[in-house]
Design a protein around this motif. Structure first.
Motif, mmCIF file in Angstrom:
data_model
loop_
_atom_site.group_PDB
_atom_site.id
_atom_site.type_symbol
_atom_site.label_atom_id
_atom_site.label_comp_id
_atom_site.label_asym_id
_atom_site.label_seq_id
_atom_site.Cartn_x
_atom_site.Cartn_y
_atom_site.Cartn_z
ATOM 1 N N VAL A 1 -3.670 65.766 -35.330
ATOM 2 C CA VAL A 1 -3.855 66.670 -34.193
ATOM 3 C C VAL A 1 -5.295 66.506 -33.710
ATOM 4 C CG1 VAL A 1 -3.948 69.098 -33.476
ATOM 5 C CG2 VAL A 1 -2.143 68.325 -35.022
ATOM 6 N N VAL A 2 -5.441 66.219 -32.428
ATOM 7 C CA VAL A 2 -6.781 66.064 -31.851
ATOM 8 C C VAL A 2 -7.057 67.239 -30.928
ATOM 9 C CG1 VAL A 2 -8.232 64.606 -30.381
ATOM 10 C CG2 VAL A 2 -6.653 63.573 -31.968
ATOM 11 N N THR A 3 -8.215 67.865 -31.111
ATOM 12 C CA THR A 3 -8.594 68.953 -30.197
ATOM 13 C C THR A 3 -9.948 68.601 -29.588
ATOM 14 O OG1 THR A 3 -9.964 70.271 -31.698
ATOM 15 C CG2 THR A 3 -7.609 70.624 -31.821
ATOM 16 N N SER A 4 -10.194 69.173 -28.429
ATOM 17 C CA SER A 4 -11.514 68.996 -27.826
ATOM 18 C C SER A 4 -11.887 70.268 -27.076
ATOM 19 C CB SER A 4 -11.503 67.792 -26.880
ATOM 20 O OG SER A 4 -12.812 67.534 -26.423
ATOM 21 N N ASP A 5 -13.166 70.659 -27.143
ATOM 22 C CA ASP A 5 -13.592 71.864 -26.420
ATOM 23 C C ASP A 5 -13.531 71.638 -24.914
ATOM 24 O OD1 ASP A 5 -14.075 73.185 -28.746
ATOM 25 O OD2 ASP A 5 -16.204 72.650 -28.840
ATOM 26 N N ILE A 6 -13.856 70.385 -24.524
ATOM 27 C CA ILE A 6 -13.890 70.032 -23.097
ATOM 28 C C ILE A 6 -13.170 68.694 -22.947
ATOM 29 C CG2 ILE A 6 -15.445 69.287 -21.202
ATOM 30 C CD1 ILE A 6 -17.620 71.078 -22.566
ATOM 31 N N GLN A 7 -12.439 68.521 -21.858
ATOM 32 C CA GLN A 7 -11.905 67.188 -21.531
ATOM 33 C C GLN A 7 -12.473 66.790 -20.173
ATOM 34 O OE1 GLN A 7 -7.503 66.565 -23.210
ATOM 35 N NE2 GLN A 7 -7.591 68.238 -21.753
ATOM 36 N N THR A 8 -13.000 65.571 -20.118
ATOM 37 C CA THR A 8 -13.568 65.130 -18.839
ATOM 38 C C THR A 8 -12.511 64.455 -17.961
ATOM 39 O OG1 THR A 8 -14.253 63.112 -19.951
ATOM 40 C CG2 THR A 8 -15.920 64.852 -19.726
ATOM 41 N N GLY A 9 -11.405 64.060 -18.570
ATOM 42 C CA GLY A 9 -10.323 63.431 -17.789
ATOM 43 C C GLY A 9 -8.968 63.984 -18.207
ATOM 44 N N GLY A 10 -8.900 65.312 -18.315
ATOM 45 C CA GLY A 10 -7.654 65.955 -18.742
ATOM 46 C C GLY A 10 -6.505 65.599 -17.791
ATOM 47 N N LYS A 11 -5.356 65.301 -18.369
ATOM 48 C CA LYS A 11 -4.218 64.848 -17.557
ATOM 49 C C LYS A 11 -3.096 65.879 -17.561
ATOM 50 C CE LYS A 11 -3.483 61.240 -20.030
ATOM 51 N NZ LYS A 11 -2.779 60.056 -20.523
ATOM 52 N N GLY A 12 -2.533 66.101 -16.376
ATOM 53 C CA GLY A 12 -1.350 66.942 -16.265
ATOM 54 C C GLY A 12 -0.141 66.072 -15.997
ATOM 55 N N ARG A 13 0.985 66.691 -15.754
ATOM 56 C CA ARG A 13 2.185 65.919 -15.431
ATOM 57 C C ARG A 13 2.057 65.327 -14.047
ATOM 58 N NH1 ARG A 13 6.852 69.077 -15.036
ATOM 59 N NH2 ARG A 13 8.263 67.326 -15.296
ATOM 60 N N MET A 14 2.861 64.316 -13.795
ATOM 61 C CA MET A 14 2.959 63.663 -12.487
ATOM 62 C C MET A 14 1.607 63.169 -11.986
ATOM 63 S SD MET A 14 5.999 65.568 -10.828
ATOM 64 C CE MET A 14 7.315 66.142 -11.886
ATOM 65 N N GLY A 15 0.800 62.660 -12.912
ATOM 66 C CA GLY A 15 -0.481 62.068 -12.548
ATOM 67 C C GLY A 15 -1.526 63.072 -12.092
ATOM 68 N N ARG A 16 -1.242 64.353 -12.272
ATOM 69 C CA ARG A 16 -2.214 65.355 -11.834
ATOM 70 C C ARG A 16 -3.350 65.502 -12.835
ATOM 71 N NH1 ARG A 16 2.489 69.229 -11.391
ATOM 72 N NH2 ARG A 16 3.441 68.797 -9.388
ATOM 73 N N GLU A 17 -4.419 66.100 -12.342
ATOM 74 C CA GLU A 17 -5.572 66.383 -13.221
ATOM 75 C C GLU A 17 -5.292 67.703 -13.947
ATOM 76 O OE1 GLU A 17 -10.182 67.923 -12.557
ATOM 77 O OE2 GLU A 17 -8.743 67.853 -10.909
ATOM 78 N N TRP A 18 -5.780 67.821 -15.190
ATOM 79 C CA TRP A 18 -5.716 69.123 -15.876
ATOM 80 C C TRP A 18 -7.154 69.590 -16.075
ATOM 81 C CZ3 TRP A 18 -1.975 72.534 -16.699
ATOM 82 C CH2 TRP A 18 -2.214 73.587 -17.582
ATOM 83 N N GLN A 19 -7.574 70.539 -15.271
ATOM 84 C CA GLN A 19 -8.956 71.021 -15.361
ATOM 85 C C GLN A 19 -9.199 71.562 -16.764
ATOM 86 O OE1 GLN A 19 -9.436 73.827 -12.106
ATOM 87 N NE2 GLN A 19 -8.726 72.293 -10.637
ATOM 88 N N SER A 20 -10.246 71.048 -17.414
ATOM 89 C CA SER A 20 -10.431 71.354 -18.839
ATOM 90 C C SER A 20 -11.848 71.798 -19.147
ATOM 91 C CB SER A 20 -10.081 70.123 -19.680
ATOM 92 O OG SER A 20 -8.816 69.611 -19.347
ATOM 93 N N ASP A 21 -12.200 72.963 -18.599
ATOM 94 C CA ASP A 21 -13.520 73.522 -18.887
ATOM 95 C C ASP A 21 -13.535 74.135 -20.281
ATOM 96 O OD1 ASP A 21 -14.197 72.848 -16.308
ATOM 97 O OD2 ASP A 21 -13.639 74.810 -15.488
ATOM 98 N N GLU A 22 -14.740 74.420 -20.751
ATOM 99 C CA GLU A 22 -14.873 74.997 -22.088
ATOM 100 C C GLU A 22 -14.246 76.399 -22.135
ATOM 101 O OE1 GLU A 22 -18.781 74.577 -23.697
ATOM 102 O OE2 GLU A 22 -17.966 74.892 -25.708
ATOM 103 N N GLY A 23 -13.665 76.744 -23.267
ATOM 104 C CA GLY A 23 -13.115 78.095 -23.438
ATOM 105 C C GLY A 23 -11.634 78.094 -23.763
ATOM 106 N N ASN A 24 -10.946 77.046 -23.333
ATOM 107 C CA ASN A 24 -9.499 76.994 -23.560
ATOM 108 C C ASN A 24 -9.159 76.089 -24.733
ATOM 109 O OD1 ASN A 24 -9.125 78.655 -21.325
ATOM 110 N ND2 ASN A 24 -9.204 76.871 -19.947
ATOM 111 N N LEU A 25 -7.885 76.068 -25.057
ATOM 112 C CA LEU A 25 -7.426 75.220 -26.157
ATOM 113 C C LEU A 25 -6.772 73.969 -25.579
ATOM 114 C CD1 LEU A 25 -6.883 74.923 -29.211
ATOM 115 C CD2 LEU A 25 -4.841 76.338 -28.915
ATOM 116 N N TYR A 26 -7.300 72.826 -25.970
ATOM 117 C CA TYR A 26 -6.725 71.537 -25.556
ATOM 118 C C TYR A 26 -6.444 70.751 -26.823
ATOM 119 C CZ TYR A 26 -9.412 73.118 -21.527
ATOM 120 O OH TYR A 26 -9.959 73.893 -20.527
#
Ligand code: BTN
Length: 243
Positions: free
Chosen positions: A31-56
């Motif tokens: 299991v890989v976690t990160s506090d921040i993702q600089t290139g977080g990916k959503g479905r259908m090629g969308r970006e997943w905004q990944s600021d600090e504070g959430n669980l990724y």
């Protein structure tokens, strides 16, 4: 419970990408976690905004998926969604929006991106989860559609505590799934946001009946009952479309 091999980053491009790039050398249930993702990916090629504070985080499945039929693979996304829903239901009432979202009211609190590494058959599966925990404001683009746990309970949640609860739930449900137990389907239907709603899917107005035994969406169209495998579901009537 499985021994998860947990790898934590402060910043990474995407936890899904990390596992896809390194799946061969890593053990199953990494299991890989990160506090921040600089290139977080959503479905259908969308970006997943990944600021600090959430669980990724992303989970790597390897040997266990080799035995699973290809048409059951999407059920694993639903099992992760079920695990998240059960944990969040300890704090607030939430539902699963087939195939990969968890909603509170009409707002999205969690998105899941399942990516398969396959040649002729599935070699590995990477399931990524983005769960809005402690972020309180969202960008203009998504602010009417997104919600965090902090927006609801007014306090910060401990990321690692929530992660370990989700992994524990996933472990239980996934072990049953691997043994052919379909009990998760009834649970999914209990929490299914789309059930009984009217929707527009692939050019047709349909009524959503529920999630079928293989994790597909069962709908009633004008010419009979059909199964939907994937894609966007646009709700009609007064229901909003989520991100
Ligand atoms: C969606 O609803 O579009 C799916 C969003 C999935 C986001 C998670 S965050 C952790 C993992 N890494 C990624 O780059 N994406 C998934």
């Amino acid at each position: 419970m499985h021994d998860y091999n947990i790898i934590k980053f402060k910043t990474i491009s995407s936890t899904n990408t990390y596992l896809k790039d390194n799946f061969e050398s890593l053990p199953e249930f990494t299991v890989v976690t990160s506090d921040i993702q600089t290139g977080g990916k959503g479905r259908m090629g969308r970006e997943w905004q990944s600021d600090e504070g959430n669980l990724y985080f992303s989970i790597l499945l390897k040997n266990s998926v080799n035995k699973i039929k290809k048409n059951s693979i999407s059920a694993i996304t639903l099992i992760v969604g079920l695990a998240v829903t059960k944990v969040l239901n300890e704090y607030t009432s939430c539902m699963i929006k087939w195939p990969n979202d968890v909603l509170v009211g009409n707002r999205k609190i969690c998105g899941i991106l399942c990516e398969a590494i396959s040649y002729d058959k599935v070699k590995a599966l990477v399931i990524g989860v983005g769960l809005n925990l402690n972020q309180t404001t969202f960008s203009n683009e998504i602010k009417s559609k997104a919600i965090s746990l902090k927006n609801i309970i007014n306090k910060d949640s401990d990321k690692i505590n929530i992660l370990s609860k989700i992994l524990k739930q996933f472990d239980l449900e996934y072990a049953k799934f691997c043994k052919g137990d379909k009990g998760y389907i009834a649970q999914l239907n209990k929490f299914s946001y789309l059930n009984n709603k009217n929707a527009y899917i692939k050019g047709e107005n349909v009524k959503i009946l529920g999630i079928d035994d293989n994790g597909l969406l069962k709908v009633e169209a004008r010419d009979g009952v059909k199964l939907v495998t994937s894609g966007e579901v646009t709700l009609t009537d007064t229901y909003e479309v989520t991100k």
